[in-house]
Design a protein around this motif. Sequence first.
Motif, PDB file in Angstrom:
ATOM      1  N   MET A   1      -1.181  -3.618  -6.930  1.00 27.29           N
ATOM      2  CA  MET A   1      -0.301  -2.659  -6.248  1.00 27.29           C
ATOM      3  C   MET A   1       0.902  -3.389  -5.639  1.00 27.29           C
ATOM      4  N   VAL A   2       2.081  -2.781  -5.783  1.00 28.25           N
ATOM      5  CA  VAL A   2       3.299  -3.427  -5.288  1.00 28.25           C
ATOM      6  C   VAL A   2       3.343  -3.399  -3.748  1.00 28.25           C
ATOM      7  N   GLN A   3       3.813  -4.496  -3.180  1.00 27.01           N
ATOM      8  CA  GLN A   3       3.908  -4.620  -1.718  1.00 27.01           C
ATOM      9  C   GLN A   3       5.348  -4.968  -1.336  1.00 27.01           C
ATOM     10  N   PRO A   4       5.795  -4.595  -0.108  1.00 25.91           N
ATOM     11  CA  PRO A   4       7.133  -5.021   0.331  1.00 25.91           C
ATOM     12  C   PRO A   4       7.175  -6.555   0.419  1.00 25.91           C
ATOM     13  N   THR A   5       8.340  -7.155   0.173  1.00 33.83           N
ATOM     14  CA  THR A   5       8.471  -8.597   0.408  1.00 33.83           C
ATOM     15  C   THR A   5       8.421  -8.827   1.921  1.00 33.83           C
ATOM     16  N   ASP A   6       8.275 -10.087   2.324  1.00 33.68           N
ATOM     17  CA  ASP A   6       8.217 -10.395   3.760  1.00 33.68           C
ATOM     18  C   ASP A   6       9.476  -9.919   4.478  1.00 33.68           C
ATOM     19  N   THR A   7      10.639 -10.136   3.845  1.00 33.04           N
ATOM     20  CA  THR A   7      11.897  -9.727   4.483  1.00 33.04           C
ATOM     21  C   THR A   7      11.950  -8.207   4.613  1.00 33.04           C
ATOM     22  N   THR A  61       3.946  -1.211   5.831  1.00 36.37           N
ATOM     23  CA  THR A  61       2.599  -1.630   5.445  1.00 36.37           C
ATOM     24  C   THR A  61       2.352  -1.465   3.942  1.00 36.37           C
ATOM     25  N   GLY A  62       3.381  -1.032   3.196  1.00 34.32           N
ATOM     26  CA  GLY A  62       3.254  -0.960   1.742  1.00 34.32           C
ATOM     27  C   GLY A  62       2.695   0.345   1.212  1.00 34.32           C
ATOM     28  N   TYR A  63       2.214   1.204   2.104  1.00 30.44           N
ATOM     29  CA  TYR A  63       1.660   2.482   1.654  1.00 30.44           C
ATOM     30  C   TYR A  63       2.762   3.374   1.069  1.00 30.44           C
ATOM     31  N   GLY A  64       3.949   3.310   1.668  1.00 27.70           N
ATOM     32  CA  GLY A  64       5.045   4.190   1.261  1.00 27.70           C
ATOM     33  C   GLY A  64       5.828   3.702   0.055  1.00 27.70           C
ATOM     34  N   LEU A  65       5.294   2.731  -0.671  1.00 30.40           N
ATOM     35  CA  LEU A  65       6.028   2.116  -1.791  1.00 30.40           C
ATOM     36  C   LEU A  65       5.255   2.304  -3.100  1.00 30.40           C
ATOM     37  N   ILE A  66       5.955   2.737  -4.160  1.00 24.21           N
ATOM     38  CA  ILE A  66       5.287   2.860  -5.472  1.00 24.21           C
ATOM     39  C   ILE A  66       6.175   2.271  -6.567  1.00 24.21           C
ATOM     40  N   GLU A  67       5.557   2.049  -7.744  1.00 25.88           N
ATOM     41  CA  GLU A  67       6.302   1.561  -8.910  1.00 25.88           C
ATOM     42  C   GLU A  67       6.588   2.738  -9.834  1.00 25.88           C
ATOM     43  N   VAL A  68       7.833   2.837 -10.287  1.00 26.04           N
ATOM     44  CA  VAL A  68       8.207   3.901 -11.223  1.00 26.04           C
ATOM     45  C   VAL A  68       8.760   3.253 -12.486  1.00 26.04           C
ATOM     46  N   GLU A  73      11.907  -0.901 -17.736  1.00 25.31           N
ATOM     47  CA  GLU A  73      11.829  -1.675 -16.481  1.00 25.31           C
ATOM     48  C   GLU A  73      11.014  -0.904 -15.445  1.00 25.31           C
ATOM     49  N   THR A  74      10.600  -1.637 -14.405  1.00 22.08           N
ATOM     50  CA  THR A  74       9.808  -1.000 -13.361  1.00 22.08           C
ATOM     51  C   THR A  74      10.581  -1.050 -12.054  1.00 22.08           C
ATOM     52  N   LEU A  75      10.801   0.117 -11.449  1.00 19.18           N
ATOM     53  CA  LEU A  75      11.532   0.180 -10.179  1.00 19.18           C
ATOM     54  C   LEU A  75      10.536   0.283  -9.029  1.00 19.18           C
ATOM     55  N   ASP A  76      10.811  -0.437  -7.949  1.00 19.99           N
ATOM     56  CA  ASP A  76      10.010  -0.277  -6.731  1.00 19.99           C
ATOM     57  C   ASP A  76      10.701   0.783  -5.873  1.00 19.99           C
TER      58      ASP A  76
END
Length: 242
Positions: A1-7, A61-68, A73-76
């Motif tokens: 599952m995709v996660q936000p980067t630290d920044t 926390t990464g819950y609000g992020l998905i891959e499309v 290509e794959t967009l976050d």
Amino acid sequence: MVQPTDTQSLILWVGTALMALGTVAFIAMGWGEKNERKQEFYIITIFITAIASVSYFSMATGYGLIEVPVGGETLDIYWARYADWLFTTPLLLLDIALLAGADRNTIATLVGLDVAMILTGLAGALARSSALNRMLWWGISTAFMIAVLFFLVRTLSGQAARQSSAVAATFSRLRTMILVLWSLYPVVWVLGTESTIGALSLTQETIAFAILDVTAKVGFGFVLLRSRDALEDVSTSAQAAD
Ligand SMILES: *C/C=C(C)/C=C/C=C(C)/C=C/C1=C(C)CCCC1(C)C
């Protein structure tokens, strides 16, 4: 599952904190307010930043992020923004419409156009068929935004002009904030990840949306709620009309 980067996560935590601080500040400012008309503005404005802080928390926390996946290509995509905006943008319009003394039909039209803007923007953010298809949704959403801003400038300004000078001054400040800040959202969207153009990286886009969101919600709330004379005039004129 995709996660936000630290920044990205750091930016989103800062966003969460600022929205939460704004919420606490607005609760403190409205504490003990007895006048029901004035309470309306506090309640609406408190909900705006409270909803946004939850949305920022979900993104941090990464819950609000998905891959499309789009055309190989794959967009976050941070989908949680749209859930936030679906509720907070109508509430922002409700704040300024109540200040202007708008009638029910004007409020309903503004909110309807605004919800259409956010839902078609969401369709664009989630569309998988092609980049072109995403851009067409962007165009539809932008057309709805132009209609919202047109109503704000034409119909609502006319109604605000009939109010006291304190109300008219606060109205015109808030209207300028909406006109300038809201217009930048489709620009960031098209330059960023969503359009697949990617002139802005996802991190740069996250910064840009965070600045816009905090200004358009916390900044807007302070301008409105600190205009005590304007809130006073609105509540007395509303009472006279009842
Ligand atoms: C607090 C959040 C605010 C004020 C959000 C405002 C958002 C917009 C005006 C978004 C507009 C969009 C378009 C006009 C087209 C592309 C998709 C959107 C949703 C970014």
